[in-house]
Scaffold this active site. Sequence first.
Site, mmCIF file in Angstrom:
data_model
loop_
_atom_site.group_PDB
_atom_site.id
_atom_site.type_symbol
_atom_site.label_atom_id
_atom_site.label_comp_id
_atom_site.label_asym_id
_atom_site.label_seq_id
_atom_site.Cartn_x
_atom_site.Cartn_y
_atom_site.Cartn_z
ATOM 1 N N GLU A 304 43.004 56.139 42.220
ATOM 2 C CA GLU A 304 41.748 55.766 42.880
ATOM 3 C C GLU A 304 41.796 56.029 44.379
ATOM 4 O OE1 GLU A 304 38.276 55.163 43.060
ATOM 5 O OE2 GLU A 304 38.725 53.886 41.341
ATOM 6 N N ASP A 308 39.667 58.898 46.549
ATOM 7 C CA ASP A 308 38.686 58.517 47.563
ATOM 8 C C ASP A 308 39.023 59.113 48.929
ATOM 9 O OD1 ASP A 308 37.572 57.029 45.549
ATOM 10 O OD2 ASP A 308 38.160 55.085 46.348
ATOM 11 N N SER A 565 33.579 56.953 40.979
ATOM 12 C CA SER A 565 34.535 56.731 42.064
ATOM 13 C C SER A 565 34.615 57.939 42.978
ATOM 14 C CB SER A 565 35.939 56.464 41.500
ATOM 15 O OG SER A 565 36.001 55.237 40.852
ATOM 16 N N ASP A 606 16.223 67.286 41.586
ATOM 17 C CA ASP A 606 16.007 66.388 40.459
ATOM 18 C C ASP A 606 16.933 66.759 39.299
ATOM 19 O OD1 ASP A 606 14.921 64.304 39.083
ATOM 20 O OD2 ASP A 606 12.934 65.182 38.824
ATOM 21 N N VAL A 607 17.471 65.749 38.654
ATOM 22 C CA VAL A 607 18.326 65.938 37.484
ATOM 23 C C VAL A 607 17.555 65.438 36.271
ATOM 24 C CG1 VAL A 607 20.532 65.359 36.406
ATOM 25 C CG2 VAL A 607 20.393 65.625 38.887
ATOM 26 N N GLY A 625 11.682 62.812 38.326
ATOM 27 C CA GLY A 625 11.560 61.687 39.226
ATOM 28 C C GLY A 625 12.766 60.767 39.117
ATOM 29 N N ASP A 627 15.237 57.988 37.806
ATOM 30 C CA ASP A 627 15.578 57.454 36.492
ATOM 31 C C ASP A 627 16.861 56.638 36.602
ATOM 32 O OD1 ASP A 627 17.999 59.225 35.857
ATOM 33 O OD2 ASP A 627 16.454 60.750 36.152
#
Length: 648
Positions: A304, A308, A565, A606-607, A625, A627
Site C-alpha cells: 500500500e 501510494d 488505492s 465520461d465512463v 453523466g 453514476d
Amino acid sequence: MLASLASAYSICAAAALAVAAHAHPSLSTKLTHEKRDIIPGQWTKVSRAEATVPVTLRIGLKQRNLERADEFISAIAHPGSETYGQHWTPQKVIDTFAPSDEAIAETEQWLLAEGVASDRISRTSGRNWIKVTTTVGEAESLLDTTYNVYENNDGTQLVACESYSVPAAIQGHIDLVAPTIQFDEREAIVITRRLKQRDDSTAPKFKKLPPHPDFDADSLKNCSEVTTPACLRALYNIPKKVHPVQGNSYGIVEFAPQSYNQDDLNVFFSVYGSHSIPNGTAPIFQGIDGGYLSSESGSGIRGESNLDLSYAIALTYPQNVTLYQVGDSVAWNPATNNNFLDAIDGSYCTTDGGDSPDWDAIYPHDASSGNADGVYTGQPMCGVYNATKVISVSYGSNEDARPASYRARECAEYMKLGLMGVTVLFSSGDDGVAGLRGQCVKPDGSYTPVGAEYGRFNPMFPGTCPWITSVGGTALPPNSSTIHQQTREIASYKFFSGGGFSNLFPLPSYQASAVSQYYAHHDPGYNSSTYNNTRAVRGYPDVALAAQDYVTGIDGGFMAFSGTSASSPTFGAMIALINGERMKAGKGPVGFINPVLYAHPEVFRDVVEGKNPGCGTDGFSAVEGWDPVTGLGAPDYEKLKKVFLALP
C-alpha cells in the site's frame, strides 16, 4: 496552519460548579437518547456487567452551526460564489462550531446533581467532549441503563448496553455518550480481546511481474496491461516537467503496520522516474503516535505505502510529498483516521482525553502491548503538524461499522478542513456495492460471510461523507492499442470500484442535480430493501481514474497492484499540481473541490461501460453523466487546471 488551532483557542471561564451543584428540576426527566433495536448477530449476552468495572464515559457535545455546513462550504467552494476561495482561519472555525458555554455548564450541572464529584469531571480543550471517570454501576444510574457482558464467536467479550437516556433538559446539547450501545471491539469496554491486524485498508490486489519487465518505461503500447507514470501522463494530460512552488504541499496518509521501503522506491524510480528522480528521493516523514515503519518485507506490509508514494512522488517531482505515518506496532489497538486528525488539528484532540478508547488508539501504549521496538509510549500528538494542502488517504471502513453520531463528528472535521483550504481525497473501495472483503449487511445488522451472494449494499466511509472527494476506479479495455487523451475508459473489472449511496448523510447541494439526472434516466430499479433509494442521500464516488495493474517496486523487484488505492493518490497529484499553478498566479489553494467538479462536467471523459456488482446483484452501471460506479468520469488535467485558474 491547523497546528495553531490549539493555541488559538482559550477556554471561556467555566461557570462556578459549586453554584450549579443543586439539581435542576427538569434534570430528573430523562429521555432515550440512543437505542439498538437488535443485537448484531455475532454477539451473545452472557451476563450482567459487574458494577465495580471502571469506565470512562465520554459525552460528546453538539457543535453549533453544523446544520449550516452546506451554506458555509458553498460560500467558499462554489465557482459562482462571490467569496470563492476565501478560506477560513482556524480561529473562525473554532468560533463558529465550538459547543456553547451553556451546553458545557448545563451538562456539568447534571453530572454534579447526580452526585459525581467535580474532580472526576474534565473537559477537553477543544470543548467537544466532557469526560467522567466512573464505574459501570454509576454509569447505569446516570444513563438509566443496564450494562451487560457480550461475547462474539471469536471469544472476545465486551461490556455494552442496548439503550441509554439523558435528561430532557440537556438532550439537545448531547451528540452521544460512549461507551454505550457500541458492539464493535473498538467501540466498547473490552474484557478479553483477540489479536487482529488493520481491517480498513482497501488492500489492493496484486500480481507478480518479471524481475525486469519486458516493456519500455516510457512506452504507451502496454498501458492496458500495466499502468506506469508515463501511461497516466498520457491518459490524463499530466505534465511531465514540474516546477516546484514554495508553500505548495501534498500529503499521503498511511497507517501502521503498512510501511514504505526506500530501497523499493529507489528501484521504482530508477526505471519509471523518467531518468530525473535521484536515488534516495524520499517523502518528508511526519510520524504520528509512533510513526512506526515495519522492517518486514512483502506486499502485505509494503504494498500500500510503496504504491501510494511511488506515484505521488513520480507525478509531482520535484515538488515535495509528505508522508503522515500514523500509529505504532500494537496490532490490537491500531490508529484511526481520528488519530491522524488529532495530529493536524489541535482542537480535535487533547492530551486530557479527547480521544476515546472505544474507537481510537489511546497513547501511550504499554511496552508489554506488543513489539517493544515499535510501541509508542509517548503522549498523543495533538496539533503538532500543519495539514498539507492536498491529502490522499487509501483507507476506509464500512459506513455502519461505527455509530452514526461518530461518523457525523468525523465527517464534520473534513468539512472544517475544506473550509480552511485543504483538499481531502479518499479511495472509494474495491468491492463494488459490498463492503470490506465483499461483505454485505444482514437484516439483523451483522455482516454476511465474505463474498456471500445476498444482503443489503454496504457503503464505504469516508467515501459517503459529503465533504471529501471520493475517487473510484477505471481501466483501459483489454488489449487497447497505444493510448492518448481521447482513449476510452471503462469501469475497473479486475476488481469492482466502490460506489453507491449513503445510509447516513443527506444529499449535498452541489450533487443534487447530478443525482436527480441519474435517477431520471438510469434508475437502477432496486427497492429500499437493497439500498437507500430515497434519492435524498449522498452518492459516491465523485470521480474515477485508472486503478488497475500499477507497476510498483516490492522487495527489489516489481509487482502490479490494482485498487482505488492507486487512483486516489494519482488524482491527488493532479490537484497538487493545480495548486502550484494557482500559487504561481498569486492565488490560494483550491480547497474543497466538489462544487467546482460538479459545475464543470465538461472537464471529464465520461465512463459509460462497466458495473460494480456485489451482494448477489450487478450493483450499479456506469452510464452517461454521473453514476455510482465512476462518478463524473475521468479528469483531464489541462481542462481542470484551466477551470481552476479562471477562479479567484
